[in-house]
Motif scaffolding. Sequence first.
Motif, PDB file in Angstrom:
ATOM      1  N   LEU A  71      42.777  36.279  48.900  1.00  0.00           N
ATOM      2  CA  LEU A  71      42.399  35.917  47.629  1.00  0.00           C
ATOM      3  C   LEU A  71      43.314  36.166  46.515  1.00  0.00           C
ATOM      4  CD1 LEU A  71      40.630  33.904  45.955  1.00  0.00           C
ATOM      5  CD2 LEU A  71      38.978  36.016  45.859  1.00  0.00           C
ATOM      6  N   ALA A  72      43.573  37.655  46.682  1.00  0.00           N
ATOM      7  CA  ALA A  72      44.615  38.093  45.553  1.00  0.00           C
ATOM      8  C   ALA A  72      45.767  37.431  45.435  1.00  0.00           C
ATOM      9  CB  ALA A  72      44.324  39.678  45.453  1.00  0.00           C
ATOM     10  N   ALA A  73      46.592  37.377  46.643  1.00  0.00           N
ATOM     11  CA  ALA A  73      47.857  36.903  46.883  1.00  0.00           C
ATOM     12  C   ALA A  73      47.843  35.604  46.512  1.00  0.00           C
ATOM     13  CB  ALA A  73      48.301  37.177  48.447  1.00  0.00           C
ATOM     14  N   ALA A 132      47.247  22.116  42.253  1.00  0.00           N
ATOM     15  CA  ALA A 132      46.698  21.183  43.461  1.00  0.00           C
ATOM     16  C   ALA A 132      46.972  21.590  44.830  1.00  0.00           C
ATOM     17  CB  ALA A 132      47.443  19.831  43.217  1.00  0.00           C
ATOM     18  N   ALA A 133      47.614  22.662  44.820  1.00  0.00           N
ATOM     19  CA  ALA A 133      47.725  23.383  46.217  1.00  0.00           C
ATOM     20  C   ALA A 133      47.603  24.803  46.295  1.00  0.00           C
ATOM     21  CB  ALA A 133      49.320  22.857  46.676  1.00  0.00           C
ATOM     22  N   VAL A 134      46.396  25.049  45.733  1.00  0.00           N
ATOM     23  CA  VAL A 134      45.772  26.449  45.912  1.00  0.00           C
ATOM     24  C   VAL A 134      45.872  26.758  47.340  1.00  0.00           C
ATOM     25  CG1 VAL A 134      44.239  28.180  45.382  1.00  0.00           C
ATOM     26  CG2 VAL A 134      44.413  26.510  43.803  1.00  0.00           C
ATOM     27  N   PRO A 135      46.764  27.955  47.468  1.00  0.00           N
ATOM     28  CA  PRO A 135      46.793  28.100  49.073  1.00  0.00           C
ATOM     29  C   PRO A 135      45.910  29.066  49.596  1.00  0.00           C
ATOM     30  CG  PRO A 135      48.290  29.860  47.764  1.00  0.00           C
ATOM     31  CD  PRO A 135      47.579  28.615  46.744  1.00  0.00           C
ATOM     32  N   ASP A 153      49.524  38.721  37.196  1.00  0.00           N
ATOM     33  CA  ASP A 153      49.018  39.672  38.284  1.00  0.00           C
ATOM     34  C   ASP A 153      48.186  40.496  37.792  1.00  0.00           C
ATOM     35  OD1 ASP A 153      50.909  38.485  39.839  1.00  0.00           O
ATOM     36  OD2 ASP A 153      52.351  40.305  40.018  1.00  0.00           O
ATOM     37  N   ALA A 154      48.332  41.133  36.408  1.00  0.00           N
ATOM     38  CA  ALA A 154      47.263  41.848  36.166  1.00  0.00           C
ATOM     39  C   ALA A 154      45.929  41.353  35.811  1.00  0.00           C
ATOM     40  CB  ALA A 154      47.803  42.611  34.815  1.00  0.00           C
ATOM     41  N   LEU A 155      46.074  39.867  35.297  1.00  0.00           N
ATOM     42  CA  LEU A 155      44.774  39.174  35.041  1.00  0.00           C
ATOM     43  C   LEU A 155      44.200  39.179  36.367  1.00  0.00           C
ATOM     44  CD1 LEU A 155      43.236  37.569  33.220  1.00  0.00           C
ATOM     45  CD2 LEU A 155      44.705  35.424  33.351  1.00  0.00           C
ATOM     46  N   VAL A 156      44.702  38.595  37.263  1.00  0.00           N
ATOM     47  CA  VAL A 156      44.101  38.282  38.581  1.00  0.00           C
ATOM     48  C   VAL A 156      43.734  39.720  38.850  1.00  0.00           C
ATOM     49  CG1 VAL A 156      44.684  37.587  41.116  1.00  0.00           C
ATOM     50  CG2 VAL A 156      45.623  36.239  39.370  1.00  0.00           C
ATOM     51  N   ASP A 157      44.119  40.758  39.040  1.00  0.00           N
ATOM     52  CA  ASP A 157      43.758  41.768  39.620  1.00  0.00           C
ATOM     53  C   ASP A 157      42.305  42.330  38.708  1.00  0.00           C
ATOM     54  OD1 ASP A 157      45.494  41.765  41.259  1.00  0.00           O
ATOM     55  OD2 ASP A 157      46.634  43.273  40.399  1.00  0.00           O
ATOM     56  N   ALA A 158      42.385  41.987  37.212  1.00  0.00           N
ATOM     57  CA  ALA A 158      41.111  42.352  36.412  1.00  0.00           C
ATOM     58  C   ALA A 158      40.041  41.516  36.871  1.00  0.00           C
ATOM     59  CB  ALA A 158      41.794  42.392  35.071  1.00  0.00           C
ATOM     60  N   VAL A 159      40.276  40.224  37.102  1.00  0.00           N
ATOM     61  CA  VAL A 159      39.282  39.292  37.348  1.00  0.00           C
ATOM     62  C   VAL A 159      38.561  39.985  38.678  1.00  0.00           C
ATOM     63  CG1 VAL A 159      38.598  36.872  37.830  1.00  0.00           C
ATOM     64  CG2 VAL A 159      40.007  37.528  35.859  1.00  0.00           C
ATOM     65  N   LEU A 160      39.351  39.844  39.727  1.00  0.00           N
ATOM     66  CA  LEU A 160      38.921  39.934  41.054  1.00  0.00           C
ATOM     67  C   LEU A 160      38.083  41.263  41.079  1.00  0.00           C
ATOM     68  CD1 LEU A 160      41.659  38.752  43.410  1.00  0.00           C
ATOM     69  CD2 LEU A 160      39.739  37.464  42.587  1.00  0.00           C
ATOM     70  N   LEU A 201      48.823  31.574  39.774  1.00  0.00           N
ATOM     71  CA  LEU A 201      49.066  32.047  38.309  1.00  0.00           C
ATOM     72  C   LEU A 201      50.554  32.291  38.124  1.00  0.00           C
ATOM     73  CD1 LEU A 201      45.815  32.202  38.266  1.00  0.00           C
ATOM     74  CD2 LEU A 201      46.473  33.099  36.150  1.00  0.00           C
ATOM     75  N   ARG A 202      51.254  32.828  38.981  1.00  0.00           N
ATOM     76  CA  ARG A 202      52.916  32.972  38.688  1.00  0.00           C
ATOM     77  C   ARG A 202      53.601  31.475  38.456  1.00  0.00           C
ATOM     78  NH1 ARG A 202      55.775  37.541  41.915  1.00  0.00           N
ATOM     79  NH2 ARG A 202      54.562  39.440  41.104  1.00  0.00           N
TER      80      ARG A 202
END
Lengths: 215, 215
Positions: free
Chosen positions: A101-103, A93-96, A201-208, A109-110
Amino acid sequence: MSQRPGPEQPEDGGTAAGRRQPDPTRRNARSRAAILMASLQLVGEVGYARLTIEAIAARAGVGKQTIYRWWPSKAAVLLDAFTEGGGEGGPEAAVPDTGDLAADLRAVLRATADEFSDPAFEAPYRALAVAGAQDAELAREFDARLTDVGTELYVARLRSARDAGQIRGDVDLRLAADMLTGPFFQRWLARRGPLDHAFTDALVDAVLAGLRPRD
Amino acid sequence: MSQRPGPEQPEDGGTAAGRRQPDPTRRNARSRAAILMASLQLVGEVGYARLTIEAIAARAGVGKQTIYRWWPSKAAVLLDAFTEGGGEGGPEAAVPDTGDLAADLRAVLRATADEFSDPAFEAPYRALAVAGAQDAELAREFDARLTDVGTELYVARLRSARDAGQIRGDVDLRLAADMLTGPFFQRWLARRGPLDHAFTDALVDAVLAGLRPRD
């Protein structure tokens, strides 16, 4: 709320209702919170199929007519419990939007992984996912009120990144959101591996890696 | 197998056992196939929790001792039913390697989508996914024999592409496989959208966009 007065005990509220009169607004709020908490505890303990309004009422210390006055069904109680108590509307609800974007996605997700590592959240959510997998009507209701809301928060953050030129213009934002949530959901529900920060973290990096503008 | 002789009826097998004698090998194979088919039908109809060896035996037209002679548990019957009858070992068991990674993955995910659109497959598989979501031990057993096998077939195809220089050397192949299966699994189990070829093609393209060598 370390001490909870009985229904007839006067409140120490300090509203216009006066000191010796119960404050119905505060009592309602407390009953409501107790009902929502009880519904989450119970669905985690017995599953959605065996959850009853009677059991929620008993656990919450209210009459079942109190529950029926506010909600038409156990699904409606649980929807409010998840929506207000965290659920998929919680950290997401609070996606910063710090501009990184990656951070931002890593942080969300963390936090979601941490939430799913908490049995108090995990058990009711698993019970609901199982119920939804078996009941298309319930799944639609929860999707509309809960899951789609979470997805839309990811989509909104990705759109902001797209507008900033950080991801390509032709990216399907809904699909990109599903690529973040799908492997997480599968790993969690089918218990295919630990939901740790290394994974998210690995998932975010792979998607990005698939979304960035081509050089 | 349009006509199925009763257990005492002589076979027309033509083996060394002679024409008027039942052929135990063929009878066993037929009983085994009937048991596996019955287990898939029944788990789709009543769910894993209410599935019993007795009901499988009755549906298959065999004695329950026949089942216990070959399998220690209903989980073991279902594992064989899925492994031999398709399941996640189905289309993926033959991930093609034409040299065109995108075409090969599209073909496999399209075939998988078709399979999940077939109620005869979908119903038992959903019942098992639900049972696994509620039973960590069962989930581990099915993962080891079924899901991990499917994942490994994707990983092997991706590895071949990596060796051919079609995807980057630093790609986490297991994570890449999860990015193909996770959004599919979530869309299917949580009924988040149609499992059509438009979706699977877009998913393959989106995942591959993140794996390709950077120019």
